[in-house]
Each structure stands twice: as structure tokens, then as C-alpha cells.
Design a protein around this motif. Structure first.
Motif, mmCIF file in Angstrom:
data_model
loop_
_atom_site.group_PDB
_atom_site.id
_atom_site.type_symbol
_atom_site.label_atom_id
_atom_site.label_comp_id
_atom_site.label_asym_id
_atom_site.label_seq_id
_atom_site.Cartn_x
_atom_site.Cartn_y
_atom_site.Cartn_z
ATOM 1 N N LEU A 287 -26.751 28.394 12.323
ATOM 2 C CA LEU A 287 -28.195 28.451 12.119
ATOM 3 C C LEU A 287 -28.703 29.816 12.554
ATOM 4 N N ASP A 288 -29.461 30.454 11.656
ATOM 5 C CA ASP A 288 -30.056 31.738 11.999
ATOM 6 C C ASP A 288 -31.274 31.547 12.897
ATOM 7 N N GLU B 67 -33.878 21.767 10.105
ATOM 8 C CA GLU B 67 -34.800 20.909 9.362
ATOM 9 C C GLU B 67 -35.122 21.498 7.989
ATOM 10 N N ILE B 68 -35.202 22.819 7.914
ATOM 11 C CA ILE B 68 -35.574 23.453 6.645
ATOM 12 C C ILE B 68 -34.491 23.231 5.596
ATOM 13 N N TYR B 69 -33.234 23.401 5.995
ATOM 14 C CA TYR B 69 -32.129 23.319 5.046
ATOM 15 C C TYR B 69 -31.399 21.974 5.103
ATOM 16 N N SER C 52 -25.210 35.946 17.588
ATOM 17 C CA SER C 52 -26.627 35.557 17.677
ATOM 18 C C SER C 52 -26.974 34.365 16.794
ATOM 19 N N LEU C 53 -25.989 33.622 16.320
ATOM 20 C CA LEU C 53 -26.227 32.400 15.530
ATOM 21 C C LEU C 53 -25.872 31.180 16.376
ATOM 22 N N ILE D 9 -25.805 28.269 7.183
ATOM 23 C CA ILE D 9 -26.346 27.124 6.459
ATOM 24 C C ILE D 9 -27.262 27.545 5.313
ATOM 25 N N LYS D 10 -27.899 28.699 5.421
ATOM 26 C CA LYS D 10 -28.824 29.108 4.366
ATOM 27 C C LYS D 10 -28.090 29.629 3.123
#
Length: 923
Positions: free
Chosen positions: A123-124, A130-132, A181-182, A83-84
Motif C-alpha cells: 500500500l502506498d 479501502e480505495i482499491y 516506504s510501502l 495494489i494500485k
């Protein structure tokens, strides 16, 4: 073969024996992930290098290398995009979109990358969602803009990935814990993000780009259905792009599957239910839109041979009714659609030669039954447009509804081929009565032409008769009417109420001449006796509607009030004294009382005969009990009713003899209500209730806060409105009839309050004159000298009256204070006398003990007694001439005190006597 199988175990044993015990064989673990793969996965993808390579004009001829880079991107993110990195992906998408239009060889690679968007984003960290979130919203907005690419394969892939990403069946084959790990995002998160983006607007715009491609249009509509489901914000975005017209314009295009029309109607249904009415109304104000809906409806009518077509026909009719409800003046009449709907609504009850219904057939299936009910509802909604009234008369739809006003089960008419089942007929009957409740008051000419009054009264007589009818009670209108006729009675009462609410004298005369008043009063009387334990909501509706009908009929006619008579009065008194918990658990008590008090006001007040009987049967006591027990919202209404009843001189005696639960008189209750009103409007008073502001003796804080402005001729001022808002004017009217002096049951604070009540009219006149002067000053009007002197005199007299009333109140308080002091002094005098009497009795007791314990004191008391006797006697005469002389002293007297007229003898206790008697018997 057998010898070979037998030799294998021996060969294995020999091989194991040759291996040394200290040297174990090395076994390598075979896995699907090699070290090179892990290194490749750990290395981040170089987006800047890729973007530069794809945009560099010098590498334009390296087509194969560019395609391999796209394939490498797909392999690197085979489980989903992180997502980032969405901003980098969007840049690549835009570059590839432009390249696909120049070179078709990029299409396969681009489609392969786009397909990964159907997978959940990764998501990492847990907080990346929420951030992205804003970045994801922007991504979906830009992702929708890719539909501008005029390549069907790419457009279809974009729509399919969007639709698949928010489907609950979209489960990745990769386990949840095997994303390197995601963590994948949830479907709910993606759906919420898509709704917050501009995706809905983009999809609506795309409908114009893919008008000629049926499959893409269906995909867009499917996606809009999911996004707009019960989500007003998405619908609002869609409406900004003229969504309704875009959907309706091509919904009748040829489609062998029928999916286009079905999904379009479902989406329109959702939009009309949850969208903004003004925006929808603007988009529906078009004959073309209504004509296309009419075409779709008639097309399904002619093909109503399958379950699918019937269901779709019903859905189109629901959408049409929603349109009429949102915009009653929509061009249904101009397009002829309204006339056709009325034609279908009157089928098959009325015969017609119209070709639309010539080959049209209805069955007892659930879809056709729902279609009939929807037509009834559509007729009611159409009647909101005044233009439709003429069509209602021409189509004789009212006669269709009236055909159901007859006892059940209905008698089959000869020549009829089709008839509903009993439960369906009952549902349609209740629906027809509910529709007539709205339609009949607008068509009074048809009321007399079709003899509606006679039909309704005959049906009403059947509902209250003892004829057995096992109602199903399964429909919306049949709630609470299972195995009885209460539902029919409830809605026929509602129909009567609707007819009488228009206050047409012809209708009232028609119903009264046929005996509706005694019929309703007798039924309510019988119902009150049977339902005295508990009333449910159906009974409450019937009783309240019946009371309202009687109120409408008897309000302005004394003769009808006399017809109301004894039976009606007994019913009213029975309802007035009913306990609150017996009416729907207390929830419907307020409604029942309002209906009963209104009936008292309309059916009893104004007729001397009814008033006398109501008073003699202690109905006035029931009203006064309600004033004491109920809140202010009802007290005001009941006080007005009792005040009108007090015009009868017999009522005053009952009012003065009434006593409440706390043994309080009615005058004290009125003073309490007055003080409650003043506390509620915050009138300025002292602690003892004395007037504090002499210039504004009646004005509260709320009334003072309203600024005085020039008013129109017939507009009431704030002082006049104050008379309507509270009960003080009614309380003043009561005391005008009862008097202001020599009233029983008044306390100290009541006398102080009564001084204000007595001058209420003068104070109110002063308020009004003060407002008049203020309005004249605001308007710049100057009074002539005589008028100015008169106004000054009035205002000065009002203020002096306030000072005089305050002085009178203080004088009353002083008198009560003096009276309290006198009562206190008398109380203390009683206490002193009691103490003196106790001291005297104590002294006498001491003297008695002294003379009984000491003989000299006893002899002294004896001498004192004898001396007192001698002194009390007259002088002794000479008794020598008498033959007999009696001795006046009692010999051997053992008491030393004068005896009184009574003698107290202390006898032996009964217990001792019984004990002695038992001893003798035992012996």
C-alpha cells in the motif's frame, strides 16, 4: 613465527606516526544498496511498454528479450506487487497465460511472476486498502480464471500462491518497515477480499477440469476449506455451482494418503452446517450421492483398525446425520444405507449373522464410544422419515435402547465379551432414554410387546430409591447429575411425558394400574419438602414433568383424581405458595406456576372430594394471591382455573372473604383487571370510565382496525376471538356467580365499571349481529322484511342499551358526588363545632383568670353562685316543727364554680417527695 608476531605492533605504531594529525583517512561506507539501485527503485515500471512489447506480433521471435522483461518485472517487485498496479499485472498474466500455451519456454518466467502473488500486496497510502478493495476483488476473480490454462505446473502454482497468501505462517523475510516506504496488507484483509470475489465459484468449477489429478484436487479442497470456514456467503457461492455433487462424485478415488476423503468430508460438514437447506436438499436428492457416502462409510468400517480411520468413519457418520436432518426423505432407505446404519446401531447388544458385523469389533476407545453415540443420534434423525418406522421394527433397535434401561452398575451377562466402562455406560444409558423419548410414541405395539411400562417403572423406582450411586455427570445428558441419580430421573420423567402426550388410553391404563400416580405424588411431596430452599434447573425439569404426567393421567378420569388425593393437593399448595427467588433465581418461576396451575385444573377441578379439600386447605387463597402478584400472562390462566373451581358453592365464601396485600376485596381486583384490559385494547371511555361510543361499547382500536370479511362456516369472527384474547369473559363469569349488587369492597370507579360488566353479554351479542349484517352486505345478501326488522330491532336495542348504561353510570357518579358533598358538609360542621368549643373554653379560661386575680369579681361570682343556688331550690318550708335542721351549705367553701361528679386533685410530684426523703436520710 614468534618474532613476526612481536614485530607487528611496532610496525603499526610507526605507520600511525607517519600520518599527519590534520589529514584523516577517508573511509567509504559499504552498503548493500548502491546509487544505481536506488535510482532503479525510484523509477516506476513501464507497464504500457511491457504490455505492448509482449503483445506485438513483430516481436514474437524475440523470445529471450521477452523472458528478460519478465525477469526484470520479478526483480522490480521482489517484495510484492503494489495494489494500485493490479490491473496492469492482470493484463500481463493473461498475456503470459496465452503465450505459455503457445511456447512452453514462457512457463518458468510466468511461474516466477505468479509466485510473487503469495506475498502481501503493498500500500502506498493507508487509505489504499479501502480505495482499491473493489480492484483487488476483481483481481482475485480474474486470477482464479487463470486456472483455465491446461498446464499443471501453472495451475499448481496458482493454487499454492492463493493458499500461502492467506496462511498465518506466511511471514515475509523482509522486515515490516523495510518495504521502501510501502506498507504490506494484512492476511485478514486478503482473506476477506478473496471471500468477496468469485474465487470460490471458480475453484468449484475447476474440480471438473482436474478430475484426473489428485494433487490439484486436494489443493483446491484445502483452499475451499479455508475460504468457506464459518462463512455462509462463500458456501452459498459454492452451492450455486453444484458443489456437493462435485465433491462427492470423486471422493472415493484411490488415494494412498487418505487426505482427499478426509478433507472432502470436513468441507461437506462445513457446507451442511452453514449452507442453505433448500440448495443442499436439491443437490442431495440423488441415489448416487448417498451411495458414494455409503461406500465411503463401509470402506472405513472395514478399515477401522487405526485412530485415523475411526475418526474419519465418525466424521462420515456426522455428515450423513446432517444430510438426514436437512432432508429427511433423502434416499437412505432406497440405497439400503438406513438398514445398515440400524444394524450397526444394534451392535453388539443384539446378535446378528450379517457379514457386515461378523468381523466388526468395538473397543472402549474414545472413537468407538463416540461412534456408538453417533449411531444413536442417527437413528433418532432417521425416524423423521415415516418410511423408516418399518425398518426400526424389523431391526429391533428399540430393544437395543431398552437394554440400557436398568440400574447401574449393570450386571455383566454371561457370554458377553465386550462391555463399556461405568461412565460410558451411564452416558449411553441417558442417550438411549432420550432417544426412546422420540421413538417410543411412534411404536406403541412394541411398547406392549417388550413390556416397556414395567421396565420404565422399575427403573423409575431405582432412580427415586435411596440406593447409593456415584454418577460421573460428565456427559451432555448428565448435566447437574453428578454423584446422584437426578439425570436418570429427569430423562425417565421426560420419557413418561412423551408417552402420555399422545393420549393413548391403553398406555395410561397400563401405567396407572402399576401405581404411577401415588408414586409420583409421594416423590414430589418429599422433593418439595427437601428442596424448599432453592430449586435448580434439574429439579425444575423433574417437578414440571411430574406435574404434566399427573395432569395427563387425571384430566378425564374422576377415579384417578381421587387417587391423586390429599398428598397431591398438599404438594400443589406447597408449589403455589413458593417464592419466586427460590426457583432458579426467579428465572423458572413462570414455568413452575404454569405446570402447577395446569395440574390443579386437571387433578383437582372436576372431583368434589379434591375440590373441597383444596378449598379447605386454603388453596383458593394461594391462587387469588397469584392473580394479584403475577403479570397478565399468568392472570388469564389462573382466572380460568378459579372460575372452574367456583362451580363448587363452598368456593364463593372463600372468594368473598379474601383480602389482598392492600386489603382489597376480590370484586375490586376484578374491576381493576377489567379496566386494565380495556386500557390495553384502547376501548373508548371517558376520564370517569363512562361509555363514550354507544354503538361500540366493548370494541377496542385493534378490533376496529380489522376489516370485516366473509368467513368460512367454522371460522371464528373477530368478536369471538376477542373473548379468547382477554380476560373480560372470565370476569363476567365471576360476577354472574357473585352477583352485581350489594358487593363489598367496591369503589366509585368499580361501580361505574360494574355497569358495563353487567351488560357485557348483551353488548357482545350486538357486536356479533353487527358483524353478521356487515358480512351479508359484503356478500350481497338482502334480508327479507321480517328478518330485516328483527335485525334493526336488535341493533337499535344494543345502542339503546349503551345509552341506558351510560345514563346509569352518570347517575352513579352524581350520587357519589352528592355523597361526597354530604361528607364534606359534615366534616365542615365538625370543624365549626370544634372551633366553637375552643372559643367557649377560652372564654371560660378568661373568666377564671379574672375572678382569681380581682377580688371584686370573685365576690360577684360568689354572689352569682349563691343566687343560682337559691333559685334552683324549691320554696322553703317551715322547719319549726322539726327537732333537727341540717345546714345544706358547706362552710368555708373556696370555689366559685359548680362541681361535677368527678374531682381532679393535683398532688405533690413524686420527685419532690423522693428528694425530701433523701434529705432526711442524709441529715
Amino acid at each position: 613465527m614468534a618474532t613476526l608476531m612481536q614485530q607487528q605492533p611496532t610496525m603499526r605504531n610507526k605507520a600511525l606516526e607517519t600520518i599527519p594529525q590534520k589529514n584523516f583517512p577517508l573511509v567509504h561506507v559499504l552498503t548493500s544498496k548502491t546509487e544505481t539501485d536506488e535510482l532503479q527503485k525510484s523509477e516506476p515500471f513501464n507497464f504500457e511498454k511491457t504490455i505492448k512489447f509482449l503483445t506485438d506480433p513483430h516481436s514474437a521471435h524475440l523470445l529471450d528479450r521477452r523472458i528478460r522483461i519478465c525477469q526484470k518485472l520479478c526483480r522490480h517487485y521482489q517484495n510484492g506487487f503494489i495494489i494500485k498496479d493490479l490491473n496492469h499485472f492482470m493484463k500481463i498474466f493473461n498475456i503470459l497465460g496465452d503465450l505459455c500455451q503457445q511456447q512452453p519456454n514462457y512457463i518458468d518466467a510466468f511461474v516466477q511472476i505468479l509466485q510473487h502473488c503469495s506475498k502481501p500486496f503493498l500500500l502506498d497510502k493507508a487509505t489504499d486498502g479501502e480505495i482499491y478493495s473493489s480492484a483487488l476483488v476483481a483481481f482475485y476473480s480474474d486470477y482464479g480464471y487463470l486456472l483455465r490454462i491446461p498446464i499443471k505446473r501453472i495451475q499448481k502454482c496458482i493454487l499454492e500462491t492463493l493458499f500461502k497468501s492467506i496462511q498465518s505462517s506466511n511471514k515475509s523475510p523482509v522486515p515490516y518497515d523495510d518495504y521502501d516506504s510501502l506498507k504490506p496488507t494484512t492476511i485478514e484483509y486478503l482473506l476477506r477480499t478473496q471471500r468477496n470475489s468469485d474465487l470460490c465459484e471458480t475453484l468449484v468449477k475447476t474440480l471438473s477440469l482436474v478430475e484426473n489429478d489428485l494433487s490439484l484436487r486436494i489443493l483446491i479442497i484445502k483452499l475451499l476449506q479455508v475460504l468457506a470456514a464459518k462463512h455462509p456467503e462463500c458456501i452459498a457461492k459454492m452451492l450455486t455451482q453444484d458443489c456437493v455433487n462435485r465433491l462427492v462424485l470423486r471422493m472415493n478415488d484411490p488415494d494412498s494418503t487418505g487426505e482427499l476423503l478426509f478433507r472432502t468430508i470436513e468441507l461437506l460438514w462445513n457446507i451442511f452446517e452453514n449452507g442453505d437447506e433448500e440448495q443442499i436438499g436439491e443437490q442431495l436428492n440423488s441415489r448416487l450421492t448417498i451411495s458414494l457416502l455409503q461406500e465411503a462409510f463401509l470402506g472405513q468400517i472395514t478399515q477401522s483398525h487405526s485412530h485415523y480411520h475411526r475418526q474419519l468413519r465418525n466424521d462420515i457418520l456426522v455428515v450423513c446425520s446432517l444430510i438426514i436432518g436437512l432432508k429427511p426423505d433423502a434416499p437412505f432407505v432406497e440405497t439400503g444405507f438406513a438398514k445398515q446404519l440400524l444394524l450397526f446401531a444394534s451392535f453388539p447388544e443384539l446378535r446378528s449373522n450379517n457379514p457386515l458385523v461378523k468381523n466388526f469389533k468395538l473397543t472402549k476407545s474414545q472413537e468407538d464410544f463416540e461412534f456408538k453415540k453417533l449411531l444413536f443420534n442417527t437413528v433418532v434423525v432417521l425416524s423423521r422419515n415415516p418410511v423408516v418406522n418399518e425398518l426400526l421394527i424389523e431391526s429391533r433397535v428399540l430393544l437395543t435402547f431398552l437394554s440400557y434401561i436398568e440400574p447401574l452398575p449393570r450386571k455383566s451377562q454371561p457370554g458377553t465379551v465386550f462391555d463399556w466402562s461405568l461412565s460410558q455406560t451411564e452416558d449411553l444409558q441417558l442417550h438411549a432414554i432420550a432417544a426412546l423419548t422420540i421413538l417410543l410414541p411412534r411404536s406403541l405395539n412394541e411398547y406392549f410387546e417388550y413390556h416397556v411400562g414395567t421396565r420404565l417403572l422399575l427403573f423409575y423406582e431405582w432412580t427415586i430409591s435411596d440406593d447409593e450411586y456415584q454418577s460421573q455427570g460428565n456427559s451432555f445428558f448428565g448435566k447437574g447429575g453428578r454423584h446422584n441419580k437426578r439425570s436418570q430421573l429427569k430423562y425417565i420423567f421426560r420419557l413418561f411425558r412423551s408417552l402420555l402426550s399422545i393420549k393413548d388410553e391403553r398406555v395410561q391404563i397400563d401405567l396407572c394400574d402399576q401405581g404411577i400416580i401415588p408414586s409420583i405424588t409421594s416423590y414430589l411431596r418429599r422433593m418439595g419438602q427437601q428442596k424448599s430452599i432453592n430449586l435448580d434447573y434439574v429439579d425444575l425439569d423433574i417437578i414440571c414433568d411430574g406435574l404434566f404426567i399427573l395432569s395427563c393421567l387425571c384430566e378425564l378420569d374422576v377415579h384417578r383424581k381421587e387417587i391423586f388425593g390429599t398428598e397431591g393437593i398438599e404438594t400443589l399448595i406447597q408449589l403455589l405458595v413458593i417464592e419466586s427467588h427460590c426457583v432458579c433465581g426467579g428465572l423458572g418461576y413462570h414455568r413452575l406456576l404454569v405446570a402447577a396451575i395446569d395440574c390443579v385444573w386437571c387433578c383437582v377441578v372436576g372431583s368434589v372430594i379434591n375440590e373441597d379439600e383444596f378449598i379447605q386447605k386454603q388453596g383458593i387463597f394461594a391462587l387469588l394471591d397469584l392473580i394479584e402478584a403475577n403479570p397478565k400472562s399468568l392472570q388469564n390462566v389462573i382466572l380460568g382455573c378459579v372460575l372452574d373451581l367456583s362451580e363448587n358453592s363452598k368456593c364463593l365464601h372463600f372468594i368473598m372473604t379474601w383480602q389482598g396485600q392492600k386489603q382489597q376485596q376480590f370484586t375490586h381486583l376484578l374491576c381493576e383487571l377489567w379496566r386494565d384490559e380495556e386500557r390495553e385494547i384502547h376501548v373508548s371511555r371517558t376520564e370517569k370510565g363512562v361509555i363514550h361510543d354507544h354503538s361500540k361499547p366493548l370494541m377496542g382500536v385493534l378490533q376496529q382496525s380489522v376489516q370485516i370479511t366473509p368467513l368460512a362456516r367454522f371460522e371464528p369472527s373477530r368478536s369471538v376471538l376477542d373473548l379468547i384474547d382477554n380476560m373480560r369473559s372470565k370476569i363476567y363469569g365471576f360476577f354472574c356467580k357473585l352477583g352485581f349488587s350489594e358487593l363489598p369492597g367496591l369503589h366509585e370507579e368499580d361501580s361505574v365499571t360494574l355497569c358495563i360488566i353487567e351488560n357485557f353479554l348483551d353488548f357482545k351479542m350486538g357486536e356479533i349481529w353487527q358483524e353478521i349484517v356487515t358480512e351479508l352486505d359484503i356478500e350481497g345478501v338482502k334480508l327479507v322484511a321480517p328478518d330485516g326488522e328483527a335485525v334493526d330491532t336488535i341493533l337499535r336495542a344494543t345502542e339503546e342499551r349503551g345509552l341506558a348504561v351510560a345514563a346509569t353510570q352518570n347517575y352513579i357518579l352524581e350520587q357519589y358526588n352528592k355523597q361526597d358533598l354530604q361528607f364534606e358538609k359534615a366534616f365542615y360542621d365538625d370543624l365549626i363545632r370544634n372551633h366553637l368549643f375552643k372559643e367557649k373554653r377560652l372564654e371560660q379560661w378568661k373568666i377564671y383568670l379574672a375572678r382569681t386575680s380581682k377580688y371584686p369579681l370573685l365576690m360577684a361570682a360568689k354572689d352569682y353562685q349563691s343566687q343560682a343556688i337559691r333559685q334552683s331550690r324549691p320554696e322553703e318550708k317551715d322547719y319549726s316543727g322539726y327537732h333537727t335542721v341540717h345546714n345544706l351549705e358547706i362552710p368555708n367553701l373556696s370555689i366559685t364554680a359548680f362541681t361535677g361528679p368527678f374531682l381532679q386533685i393535683e398532688s405533690t410530684p413524686v420527685e419532690l417527695l423522693n428528694k425530701h426523703h433523701q434529705v432526711e436520710l442524709i441529715s
